[in-house]
Design an enzyme around this catalytic site. Structure first.
Site, PDB file in Angstrom:
ATOM      1  N   ALA A  18       0.814  -1.212   0.000  1.00 19.04           N
ATOM      2  CA  ALA A  18       0.000   0.000   0.000  1.00 19.04           C
ATOM      3  C   ALA A  18       0.848   1.263   0.000  1.00 19.04           C
ATOM      4  CB  ALA A  18      -0.938  -0.008   1.202  1.00 19.04           C
ATOM      5  N   GLU A  38      10.500   2.944   5.848  1.00 23.00           N
ATOM      6  CA  GLU A  38      10.397   1.480   5.750  1.00 23.00           C
ATOM      7  C   GLU A  38      11.353   0.840   6.746  1.00 23.00           C
ATOM      8  OE1 GLU A  38      10.087  -2.323   5.351  1.00 23.00           O
ATOM      9  OE2 GLU A  38       8.643  -0.984   4.364  1.00 23.00           O
ATOM     10  N   ALA A  39      10.826  -0.061   7.574  1.00 20.05           N
ATOM     11  CA  ALA A  39      11.648  -0.692   8.606  1.00 20.05           C
ATOM     12  C   ALA A  39      12.691  -1.628   8.032  1.00 20.05           C
ATOM     13  CB  ALA A  39      10.758  -1.448   9.590  1.00 20.05           C
ATOM     14  N   HIS A 442      -2.835 -13.656   5.109  1.00 19.82           N
ATOM     15  CA  HIS A 442      -3.777 -12.634   4.647  1.00 19.82           C
ATOM     16  C   HIS A 442      -4.423 -11.886   5.810  1.00 19.82           C
ATOM     17  CE1 HIS A 442      -4.402 -15.161   0.720  1.00 19.82           C
ATOM     18  NE2 HIS A 442      -3.246 -14.510   0.741  1.00 19.82           N
TER      19      HIS A 442
END
Length: 502
Positions: A18, A38-39, A442
């Protein structure tokens, strides 16, 4: 640590499925500055690029390597939940399967009080995303994300399709088309034999824009909230503490586990539970971490006499089917997924030459919760798998269907022999299901969209009660979609961009 690179109009937490989409669209549609945190690190690992090697990524630095708490209805096991800690997020770890979901999924979202999310409204957005390799009136062929639908599957996969047809399941040439039911080859986000994530398709081509900044190895710990407004985030970047400032909004795209956990650690969630965990409440929002939902798989494994060969550049899962566990269901609730290899659990044994028909449940009734153990404590992931007896019954129907397919003439020609659960499992089938059930990776629903008191975000994805804060990932799903959740997550990010910058 603060500097101009950590001050932007929009701060996006997470450069996964996303976040990559949202960053690209905001840069295209506005004059705003965008900072993406972003990790994880680079996604250039050859194992990531090769879709056939997805299983090698689990338990590595690219995987958050989450586990559930012990599941009492799944033989007390702690289930592994792979999640991508890498540029591209879980799209860098998954099987690259592209499933829009069933049109009824989105009509249900709208019926639950979420205008703008019906199938009629989201279907054009899917077409905007897609660049299919073959044209069709109902799907896109000029979008950003390549979708592979024409390929020659492994010979064993062709035999699985023939066997399913012999059991009465029709071949469906396009499950993303007019009907979902039937057996199909999967559609894949692959181009020229390599995985293509939204980081590849959306984010990387935009990185030469000076208004877009990407910082990897940036682990966000919590939100900064002042006077009811999210003004930034704090965390650790390359080993040093940092604060990033957002002038317009903070956008959470860290996924159903980490977006909810970040809200909770920031004091946004059920107030009494937060206090009990040593977190000072900022906003009592009871729905945060509730409604955790996932899809579930149970392995049905066969050995084979004929040698099984794999096609380079394709994942081991190349066909699947959508079907009903019982008559009268308006929407399929089963999605068996088929692998060209035997996916043995550690306690299992058998020859390396074989295949797996993974019995799948994609409309579960069981719902779980997510919690955090203090401001710096671990995340407690409790999907409550198989708590509802109906889920066991439906998975049993999926297992029996896979057993029937494995015994059909097209697979007997391969010398297929059922290893697990075994043809004699009979009354012990529910015990086998509880011992072997696996997540389909999911996770969804922990920051549910809606207008009721239990909703976390409104239909425009704004966190209720906090200005300047939105969530735009699978956590906002009011109900989990029917099938793999990567494509719906891309849709959610595209819709978020439409809402922020129409």
């Amino acid at each position: 640590m603060t500097d101009d690179d950590l001050h932007a109009d929009y701060v996006i937490v997470g450069a996964g499925t996303a976040g990559a989409v949202l960053a690209r669209r905001l840069i295209e549609r506005t004059e705003a500055t965008v900072l993406v945190l972003e990790a994880g690190g680079s996604d250039r690992d050859p194992v990531i690029r090769d879709p056939a090697r997805m299983h090698e990524l689990w338990h590595t630095a690219a995987d958050w390597d989450y586990y559930t708490v012990p599941q009492p209805h799944a033989a007390g096991r702690c289930l592994h939940m792979p999640r991508g800690r890498v540029l591209g997020g879980s799209h860098s770890l998954n099987a690259t399967i592209y499933v829009r979901g069933n049109p009824a999924d989105y009509d249900e979202w709208a019926a639950l009080g979420n205008p703008g999310w019906s199938w009629q409204e989201v279907e054009p957005v899917f077409r905007r995303i897609e660049r299919y390799d073959r044209p069709a009136a109902h799907r896109g062929d000029s979008g950003i994300l390549p979708v592979l639908s024409v390929f020659e599957p492994d010979p064993i996969q062709r035999a699985i399709m023939a066997a399913a047809e012999q059991t009465g399941i029709p071949v469906n040439p396009d499950y993303n088309g007019p009907t979902q039911e039937g057996i199909s080859t999967v559609q894949l986000t692959i181009h020229d034999g390599e995985r293509v994530t939204t980081a590849d398709a959306y984010l990387t081509p935009a990185l030469d824009n000076p208004r877009l900044t990407l910082r990897t190895d940036a682990l966000v710990h919590r939100l900064v909230v002042r006077d009811g407004r999210a003004t930034g985030v704090t965390g650790v970047l390359a080993g040093q503490s940092f604060t990033a400032v957002a002038d317009e909004a903070v956008l959470l795209t860290a996924g159903a586990i980490d977006s909810a956990a970040l809200l909770l650690r920031s004091g946004i969630g059920p107030a009494e539970e937060l206090r009990a965990s040593g977190i000072a409440p900022v906003l009592n929002l009871p729905g945060v971490g509730r409604d955790l939902t996932d899809h579930w798989l149970v392995p049905v494994i066969f050995a084979a006499e004929r040698n099984i060969v794999h096609t380079p550049g394709l994942p081991p899962a190349q066909t699947h089917l959508f079907w009903h566990s019982e008559s009268g269901l308006a929407v399929p609730d089963l999605q068996p997924l088929h692998f060209s290899s035997p996916l043995y659990e550690p306690w299992m044994s058998g020859p390396a030459n074989g295949f797996s028909l993974m019995a799948g449940l994609v409309r579960p009734s069981s719902v779980g919760t997510l919690t955090v153990a203090g401001p710096d404590g671990p995340t407690g992931i409790d999907p409550n798998v198989l708590a509802e007896p109906r889920d066991v019954r439906r998975l049993a129907a999926a297992v029996r269907l896979c057993q029937e397919i494995g015994a059909a003439p097209a697979l007997r020609k391969w010398g297929a022999v059922q290893r697990y659960p075994g043809p004699g499992v009979g009354e012990n089938l529910s015990g086998y299901i509880r011992r072997t059930v696996l997540t389909y990776h999911h996770a969804a629903g922990t920051c549910r969209m809606g207008t009721d008191p239990g909703a976390v975000v409104d239909p425009e994805l704004r966190v209720r009660g906090i200005d300047g804060l939105r969530v735009a990932d699978a956590s906002i799903m009011p109900r989990i979609t029917t099938g793999n959740t990567n494509a719906p997550t891309i849709l959610i990010a595209e819709r978020a961009a439409d809402l922020i910058a129409p």
